[in-house]
Design a protein around this motif. Structure first.
Motif, PDB file in Angstrom:
ATOM      1  N   SER A  92      -1.739   0.623   9.992  1.00  0.00           N
ATOM      2  CA  SER A  92      -1.216   1.561  10.426  1.00  0.00           C
ATOM      3  C   SER A  92      -1.143   1.553  11.998  1.00  0.00           C
ATOM      4  O   SER A  92      -0.394   2.210  12.615  1.00  0.00           O
ATOM      5  N   GLN A 108       5.356  -4.734   6.422  1.00  0.00           N
ATOM      6  CA  GLN A 108       6.207  -3.954   5.762  1.00  0.00           C
ATOM      7  C   GLN A 108       5.918  -4.184   4.129  1.00  0.00           C
ATOM      8  O   GLN A 108       6.361  -5.582   3.955  1.00  0.00           O
ATOM      9  N   PRO A 109       5.495  -3.152   3.363  1.00  0.00           N
ATOM     10  CA  PRO A 109       5.673  -3.738   2.081  1.00  0.00           C
ATOM     11  C   PRO A 109       7.062  -3.843   1.431  1.00  0.00           C
ATOM     12  O   PRO A 109       6.948  -4.960   0.642  1.00  0.00           O
ATOM     13  N   THR A 117       5.566   5.643   3.177  1.00  0.00           N
ATOM     14  CA  THR A 117       4.396   4.739   2.528  1.00  0.00           C
ATOM     15  C   THR A 117       4.925   3.846   1.499  1.00  0.00           C
ATOM     16  O   THR A 117       5.619   4.351   0.542  1.00  0.00           O
ATOM     17  N   ASP A 118       4.239   2.548   1.679  1.00  0.00           N
ATOM     18  CA  ASP A 118       4.564   1.338   0.622  1.00  0.00           C
ATOM     19  C   ASP A 118       5.983   1.173   0.643  1.00  0.00           C
ATOM     20  O   ASP A 118       6.585   0.405  -0.201  1.00  0.00           O
ATOM     21  N   PRO A 136       3.655   4.042   8.020  1.00  0.00           N
ATOM     22  CA  PRO A 136       2.851   4.125   6.874  1.00  0.00           C
ATOM     23  C   PRO A 136       2.475   5.456   6.289  1.00  0.00           C
ATOM     24  O   PRO A 136       2.226   5.571   5.105  1.00  0.00           O
ATOM     25  N   SER A 166       2.277   0.729   5.355  1.00  0.00           N
ATOM     26  CA  SER A 166       1.091   1.055   4.414  1.00  0.00           C
ATOM     27  C   SER A 166       0.031   1.592   5.202  1.00  0.00           C
ATOM     28  O   SER A 166      -0.303   1.046   6.274  1.00  0.00           O
ATOM     29  N   GLU A 167      -0.907   2.476   4.799  1.00  0.00           N
ATOM     30  CA  GLU A 167      -2.054   3.024   5.494  1.00  0.00           C
ATOM     31  C   GLU A 167      -2.853   2.069   6.059  1.00  0.00           C
ATOM     32  O   GLU A 167      -3.800   2.413   6.655  1.00  0.00           O
TER      33      GLU A 167
END
Ligand SMILES: [Fe+2]
Length: 217
Positions: free
Chosen positions: A53, A78-79, A44-45, A40, A49-50
């Motif tokens: 986490s 996972q984005p 990031t993204d 995250p 993502s935060e």
């Protein structure tokens, strides 16, 4: 070399992603590859993502019959799990460390419900604190171009490189309690124990000194 049966499947893409020089030790690079907690914050993204986490509990063992370290039942939201993914998915991971400097990752394939994407990381030590990483992927993806697939992997790996090159000590600590592990680090703990059992100390604090710091000056 590990046997990778997926490499022989005719509908799979063979995607060699080049060689990346990393000012870190080979076992640090392997450990970074095993680590999900950083997704995250470092990817990031993309890989994390935060908002999500937490690293859920997973299983980890040294498989004595094949002399490999396996981490199974790993799950992460996972984005953008892969180039082929459209939208966030819960991704399953299996990690398999086949040699001290070789790790294979089996990962949910967004294009197939029954087969895994396979991502390999072959790390070539140059000096105790310097190496070249060779990521190679065997993917199911009929639409992305080679450049897209390699580009995706390189973005991820170059994000990792920034973190790796700033980790101190550069050599992997094998002394107990030098670094404080958490539950998410179960795979690192098993990997370190396995290295120690083998007496494989190159690139660790128990091996030869980190000459790269000297030669780079
Ligand atoms: Fe990473």
């Amino acid at each position: 070399m590990p046997h990778i049966p997926e490499a022989d499947e005719p509908d799979r893409r063979y995607v060699p992603c080049g060689a990346v020089r990393v000012k870190s030790s080979a076992p640090r690079v392997i450990e970074n590859f095993l680590d999900m907690a950083h997704f995250p914050f470092v990817h990031t993204d993309i890989l994390g993502s935060e908002a999500h986490s937490e690293v859920e509990k997973y299983k980890c063992e040294i498989r004595r019959d094949v002399d490999e370290v396996w981490a199974t039942d790993c799950v992460f939201t996972q984005p953008q799990a892969a180039k082929s993914a459209s939208g966030a998915i819960r991704t399953d991971y299996i990690y398999r460390i086949t040699t001290p400097f070789t790790v294979l990752l089996y990962k949910t394939c967004p294009m197939s419900e029954t087969r895994w994407d396979v991502i390999c990381l072959f790390v070539q030590p140059m000096e105790p604190g310097l190496c070249r990483a060779h990521p190679v992927m065997f993917l199911l993806d009929e639409t992305s171009t080679d450049a897209d697939l390699i580009g995706f992997q390189q973005v991820i790996f170059l994000q990792d490189r920034i973190i790796l090159e700033n980790q101190r000590p550069r050599l992997l600590p094998l002394e107990p309690r030098f670094e404080t592990p958490t539950r998410a680090d179960a795979s690192s703990i098993a990997y370190r124990r396995w290295l120690k059992e083998k007496g494989c100390v190159y690139g660790t604090t128990l091996g030869p000194a980190d000459t790269f710091t000297v030669t780079a000056a």
